[in-house]
Scaffold this motif. Structure first.
Motif, short mmCIF file in Angstrom:
data_model
loop_
_atom_site.label_atom_id
_atom_site.label_comp_id
_atom_site.label_asym_id
_atom_site.label_seq_id
_atom_site.Cartn_x
_atom_site.Cartn_y
_atom_site.Cartn_z
N GLY A 131 -55.74 35.37 -54.95
CA GLY A 131 -57.13 34.99 -55.09
C GLY A 131 -58.04 36.10 -55.58
O GLY A 131 -59.26 35.92 -55.66
N ILE A 132 -57.47 37.28 -55.92
CA ILE A 132 -58.27 38.42 -56.38
C ILE A 132 -57.99 38.66 -57.86
O ILE A 132 -56.87 39.03 -58.22
N ALA A 133 -59.01 38.41 -58.68
CA ALA A 133 -58.90 38.63 -60.13
C ALA A 133 -57.64 37.95 -60.68
O ALA A 133 -57.17 36.96 -60.14
N ASP A 134 -57.11 38.47 -61.75
CA ASP A 134 -55.94 37.89 -62.40
C ASP A 134 -54.78 38.87 -62.23
O ASP A 134 -54.39 39.55 -63.17
N PHE A 135 -54.25 38.94 -61.01
CA PHE A 135 -53.16 39.89 -60.76
C PHE A 135 -51.88 39.43 -61.43
O PHE A 135 -51.51 38.25 -61.36
N GLN A 136 -51.17 40.39 -62.04
CA GLN A 136 -49.88 40.12 -62.66
C GLN A 136 -49.00 41.37 -62.59
O GLN A 136 -49.50 42.49 -62.49
N LEU A 137 -47.70 41.13 -62.67
CA LEU A 137 -46.74 42.19 -62.94
C LEU A 137 -46.42 42.11 -64.42
O LEU A 137 -45.86 41.13 -64.90
N ARG A 138 -46.83 43.15 -65.16
CA ARG A 138 -46.61 43.16 -66.60
C ARG A 138 -45.85 44.41 -67.01
O ARG A 138 -46.34 45.53 -66.84
N GLU A 139 -44.64 44.21 -67.53
CA GLU A 139 -43.83 45.31 -68.05
C GLU A 139 -43.79 46.48 -67.05
O GLU A 139 -44.06 47.64 -67.41
N ASN A 140 -43.49 46.19 -65.81
CA ASN A 140 -43.33 47.18 -64.73
C ASN A 140 -44.63 47.77 -64.22
O ASN A 140 -44.61 48.71 -63.43
N ASP A 141 -45.77 47.24 -64.64
CA ASP A 141 -47.08 47.69 -64.16
C ASP A 141 -47.74 46.58 -63.35
O ASP A 141 -47.52 45.39 -63.61
N TYR A 142 -48.59 46.95 -62.42
CA TYR A 142 -49.46 46.00 -61.76
C TYR A 142 -50.80 46.02 -62.48
O TYR A 142 -51.39 47.10 -62.69
N VAL A 143 -51.28 44.84 -62.86
CA VAL A 143 -52.49 44.76 -63.66
C VAL A 143 -53.42 43.67 -63.13
O VAL A 143 -52.99 42.72 -62.48
N PHE A 144 -54.70 43.84 -63.42
CA PHE A 144 -55.67 42.77 -63.33
C PHE A 144 -56.00 42.40 -64.77
O PHE A 144 -56.59 43.19 -65.51
N GLY A 145 -55.58 41.22 -65.18
CA GLY A 145 -55.74 40.83 -66.58
C GLY A 145 -54.84 41.66 -67.46
O GLY A 145 -53.62 41.58 -67.38
N ASN A 146 -55.44 42.51 -68.30
CA ASN A 146 -54.63 43.39 -69.16
C ASN A 146 -54.93 44.86 -68.90
O ASN A 146 -54.69 45.71 -69.74
N ARG A 147 -55.45 45.15 -67.67
CA ARG A 147 -55.77 46.54 -67.34
C ARG A 147 -54.97 46.98 -66.12
O ARG A 147 -54.97 46.32 -65.07
N LYS A 148 -54.31 48.09 -66.26
CA LYS A 148 -53.38 48.59 -65.25
C LYS A 148 -54.12 49.28 -64.10
O LYS A 148 -55.06 50.03 -64.32
N PHE A 149 -53.64 49.03 -62.87
CA PHE A 149 -54.18 49.76 -61.72
C PHE A 149 -53.07 50.29 -60.82
O PHE A 149 -53.35 51.00 -59.85
N GLY A 150 -51.82 49.97 -61.13
CA GLY A 150 -50.71 50.46 -60.31
C GLY A 150 -49.50 50.78 -61.15
O GLY A 150 -49.03 49.94 -61.93
N GLY A 151 -49.01 52.02 -61.03
CA GLY A 151 -47.82 52.45 -61.76
C GLY A 151 -46.66 52.62 -60.79
O GLY A 151 -46.83 53.13 -59.68
#
Length: 267
Positions: A131-151
């Motif tokens: 329920g928080i933003a658009d969280f995804q696992l993308r290419e081994n990164d954690y992102v909200f939308g298309n911006r990374k916040f977790g490596g």
């Protein structure tokens, strides 16, 4: 004893939870490597920030390719080469670290391979960020939308694996200048600079909420037992020499290479 009995009752494996505050990242990495290789227990380590800024590189990272070494040397920023793979990150008091060290047989359906571990971690953090933003696992990164916040980075042994994450709760934009644009980057980055590519978690949820939600998510897979830092000494026995280390000034200077001489002209 009570927690262990409850864990057996519901059929969940035991996990020791260690909560740290501003522990130096080098000390944390030494602890993680020791627990991965010398312990037979599952561990979750949450470190709320590190005391001083540092640059942390993956085991195969090359300073000359990843760092603006002149700036790093000028500002005397510590550079650490960790025991896991993954990319390079600048960490400080605004970084929240979450580490999971697991026996391969204690997480059903997860194979001891990077892709399988990453997929499971994505499910875990889906619970955290539901329920928080658009969280995804993308290419081994954690992102909200298309911006990374977790490596993320990992290491896998015969019977155990570690998955650890540096979460950018906040960051100083000036610190990004220590990092070069990597030659190999996720496709979704689309050649964006560091500040256009990453985002701050503090724009999405309170820091304490994130830590508590992470603990709750771990409890859906494990019977969690809170332990103090001293308890990590018990299962490891003999002295352990970690491979994670601080790079020396000489190593960085050698990676920088010879610099052109500046010849002054007298008037």
């Amino acid at each position: 004893m009570m927690i262990q009995q409850q864990g057996k009752k519901v059929g969940l494996p035991l996990m020791n939870l260690v909560r740290l505050n501003r522990t130096p990242i080098l000390k944390q990495l030494h602890l993680e490597e020791k627990l991965l290789r010398k312990s037979s227990t599952n561990w979750c380590i949450i470190n709320d920030g590190t005391d001083t800024p540092a640059i942390v590189m993956g085991i195969s990272g090359k300073p000359s390719e990843l760092l603006e070494i002149g700036s790093v040397l000028r500002d005397q920023v510590p550079v650490i080469k960790r025991f896991t793979g993954g990319g390079t990150v600048v960490v400080d008091k605004g970084t929240v670290f979450v580490t999971l060290i697991c026996n391969k047989d204690d997480v059903p359906g997860v194979q001891p391979y990077p892709r399988s571990i990453m997929s499971w971690s994505g499910l875990l953090y889906n619970q955290v960020f539901k329920g928080i933003a658009d969280f995804q696992l993308r290419e081994n990164d954690y992102v909200f939308g298309n911006r990374k916040f977790g490596g993320n980075a990992q290491s896998i042994t015969k019977n155990r694996w570690i998955h650890h994450t540096s979460f950018l709760w906040d960051y100083a934009e000036g610190n990004m200048a220590f990092l070069k644009q990597p030659a190999r980057a996720p496709e979704y980055r689309m050649e964006r600079g560091h500040t256009e590519f990453i985002c701050r978690m503090n724009e999405y949820l309170p820091r304490t909420d994130f830590i508590e939600k992470t603990t709750e998510a771990v409890e859906t897979y494990f019977s969690v037992k809170n332990v103090n830092l001293e308890a990590t000494e018990e299962p490891c026995g003999a002295e352990f020499v970690p491979s994670t280390r601080l790079l020396s000034k000489q190593e960085l200077e050698e990676a920088l290479g010879p610099q052109p001489e500046i010849i002054g002209v007298s008037v």
